[in-house]
Design a protein around this motif. Structure first.
Motif, PDB file in Angstrom:
ATOM      1  N   ALA A  20       0.723  -1.342  -0.027  1.00 44.59           N
ATOM      2  CA  ALA A  20       0.085   0.066  -0.113  1.00 44.59           C
ATOM      3  C   ALA A  20       0.927   1.473   0.078  1.00 44.59           C
ATOM      4  CB  ALA A  20      -0.833  -0.014   1.148  1.00 44.59           C
ATOM      5  N   PRO A  21       1.770   1.281   0.823  1.00 45.27           N
ATOM      6  CA  PRO A  21       2.600   2.522   0.836  1.00 45.27           C
ATOM      7  C   PRO A  21       3.463   2.763  -0.572  1.00 45.27           C
ATOM      8  CG  PRO A  21       2.946   1.531   3.077  1.00 45.27           C
ATOM      9  CD  PRO A  21       2.271   0.610   2.060  1.00 45.27           C
ATOM     10  N   TYR A  22       3.841   1.746  -1.094  1.00 39.21           N
ATOM     11  CA  TYR A  22       4.585   1.847  -2.376  1.00 39.21           C
ATOM     12  C   TYR A  22       3.470   2.173  -3.195  1.00 39.21           C
ATOM     13  CZ  TYR A  22       7.166   0.096  -6.379  1.00 39.21           C
ATOM     14  OH  TYR A  22       7.566   0.263  -7.660  1.00 39.21           O
ATOM     15  N   TYR A  23       2.452   1.652  -3.346  1.00 32.39           N
ATOM     16  CA  TYR A  23       1.556   2.383  -4.358  1.00 32.39           C
ATOM     17  C   TYR A  23       1.149   3.655  -4.384  1.00 32.39           C
ATOM     18  CZ  TYR A  23      -3.147   2.639  -6.508  1.00 32.39           C
ATOM     19  OH  TYR A  23      -4.261   3.208  -7.184  1.00 32.39           O
ATOM     20  N   TYR A  24       0.971   4.080  -2.975  1.00 33.70           N
ATOM     21  CA  TYR A  24       0.470   5.723  -2.961  1.00 33.70           C
ATOM     22  C   TYR A  24       1.828   6.550  -3.263  1.00 33.70           C
ATOM     23  CZ  TYR A  24      -3.787   4.236  -1.184  1.00 33.70           C
ATOM     24  OH  TYR A  24      -5.087   3.455  -1.169  1.00 33.70           O
ATOM     25  N   ARG A  25       3.072   5.956  -2.816  1.00 35.89           N
ATOM     26  CA  ARG A  25       4.114   6.669  -3.205  1.00 35.89           C
ATOM     27  C   ARG A  25       4.315   6.962  -4.468  1.00 35.89           C
ATOM     28  NH1 ARG A  25       7.426   4.704   0.419  1.00 35.89           N
ATOM     29  NH2 ARG A  25       7.585   2.867  -0.652  1.00 35.89           N
ATOM     30  N   GLU A  26       4.318   5.766  -5.353  1.00 36.37           N
ATOM     31  CA  GLU A  26       4.267   5.785  -6.729  1.00 36.37           C
ATOM     32  C   GLU A  26       3.554   6.607  -7.498  1.00 36.37           C
ATOM     33  OE1 GLU A  26       6.972   4.294  -8.887  1.00 36.37           O
ATOM     34  OE2 GLU A  26       7.738   4.448  -6.567  1.00 36.37           O
ATOM     35  N   ARG A  27       2.423   6.514  -7.049  1.00 38.62           N
ATOM     36  CA  ARG A  27       1.230   7.391  -7.424  1.00 38.62           C
ATOM     37  C   ARG A  27       1.173   8.719  -7.522  1.00 38.62           C
ATOM     38  NH1 ARG A  27      -5.259   6.355  -5.841  1.00 38.62           N
ATOM     39  NH2 ARG A  27      -6.021   8.004  -7.474  1.00 38.62           N
ATOM     40  N   ALA A  28       1.798   9.374  -6.127  1.00 37.07           N
ATOM     41  CA  ALA A  28       1.808  10.761  -6.036  1.00 37.07           C
ATOM     42  C   ALA A  28       3.175  11.221  -6.790  1.00 37.07           C
ATOM     43  CB  ALA A  28       2.331  10.759  -4.512  1.00 37.07           C
ATOM     44  N   LEU A  29       3.895  10.437  -7.275  1.00 38.60           N
ATOM     45  CA  LEU A  29       5.002  10.837  -8.161  1.00 38.60           C
ATOM     46  C   LEU A  29       4.709  10.629  -9.631  1.00 38.60           C
ATOM     47  CD1 LEU A  29       8.007   8.744  -6.379  1.00 38.60           C
ATOM     48  CD2 LEU A  29       7.813  11.324  -6.205  1.00 38.60           C
ATOM     49  N   GLY A  30       3.431  10.472  -9.812  1.00 39.07           N
ATOM     50  CA  GLY A  30       2.942  10.244 -11.047  1.00 39.07           C
ATOM     51  C   GLY A  30       3.317   8.968 -12.139  1.00 39.07           C
ATOM     52  N   HIS A  31       3.844   7.985 -11.320  1.00 39.33           N
ATOM     53  CA  HIS A  31       4.274   6.855 -12.041  1.00 39.33           C
ATOM     54  C   HIS A  31       3.079   5.834 -12.159  1.00 39.33           C
ATOM     55  CE1 HIS A  31       8.481   7.501 -10.083  1.00 39.33           C
ATOM     56  NE2 HIS A  31       8.301   8.285 -11.137  1.00 39.33           N
ATOM     57  N   ILE A  32       3.437   4.991 -13.271  1.00 35.80           N
ATOM     58  CA  ILE A  32       1.974   4.010 -13.451  1.00 35.80           C
ATOM     59  C   ILE A  32       2.096   2.975 -12.303  1.00 35.80           C
ATOM     60  CG2 ILE A  32       1.184   2.227 -15.054  1.00 35.80           C
ATOM     61  CD1 ILE A  32       2.784   3.959 -17.209  1.00 35.80           C
ATOM     62  N   THR A  33       0.819   2.838 -11.652  1.00 34.43           N
ATOM     63  CA  THR A  33       0.506   1.940 -10.614  1.00 34.43           C
ATOM     64  C   THR A  33      -0.549   0.897 -10.975  1.00 34.43           C
ATOM     65  OG1 THR A  33      -1.220   3.588  -9.710  1.00 34.43           O
ATOM     66  CG2 THR A  33       1.036   3.997  -8.749  1.00 34.43           C
ATOM     67  N   GLN A  34      -0.678   0.697 -12.030  1.00 39.69           N
ATOM     68  CA  GLN A  34      -1.734  -0.167 -12.388  1.00 39.69           C
ATOM     69  C   GLN A  34      -1.284  -1.751 -12.207  1.00 39.69           C
ATOM     70  OE1 GLN A  34      -2.622  -0.253 -16.484  1.00 39.69           O
ATOM     71  NE2 GLN A  34      -4.268  -1.599 -16.551  1.00 39.69           N
ATOM     72  N   GLU A  35      -0.041  -2.015 -12.380  1.00 38.35           N
ATOM     73  CA  GLU A  35       0.251  -3.591 -11.889  1.00 38.35           C
ATOM     74  C   GLU A  35       0.375  -3.586 -10.475  1.00 38.35           C
ATOM     75  OE1 GLU A  35       0.831  -5.862 -14.215  1.00 38.35           O
ATOM     76  OE2 GLU A  35       0.111  -4.472 -15.598  1.00 38.35           O
TER      77      GLU A  35
END
Length: 91
Positions: A20-35
């Motif tokens: 979960a923290p990885y997902y939200y951190r990547e999302r906040a950075l604008g990276h693709i989080t679909q996988e």
């Protein structure tokens, strides 16, 4: 390459806490989080104590995020046995 891993209720919880923290951190950075999102949904939908197939990419992502969780807890002097147990299952 697919690999079967048995997930207990505790292991599911640890994996979700790590992802979960990885997902939200990547999302906040604008990276693709679909996988990552798909993996979270897959783990969450699995019944406890059942074996599930995971791809090499999914296992790599789980290892990476679990290791991050473990290192964060170690740096704070917190208990890490559950994360360590889950990491051993992935190796």
């Amino acid at each position: 390459m697919m690999r079967k891993i048995k997930l207990t209720r505790a292991n599911k919880s640890i994996l979700l806490k790590a992802l979960a923290p990885y997902y939200y951190r990547e999302r906040a950075l604008g990276h693709i989080t679909q996988e990552v999102g798909k993996l979270i949904l897959k783990i969450n939908s699995l019944s406890a104590d059942k074996r599930a197939n995971f791809s090499a990419e999914e296992i790599h992502l789980m290892r990476t995020t679990l290791n991050q969780l473990r290192n964060e807890r170690l740096s704070k002097g917190q208990y890490t046995d559950a994360a360590d147990d889950m990491l051993l299952k992935l190796f």
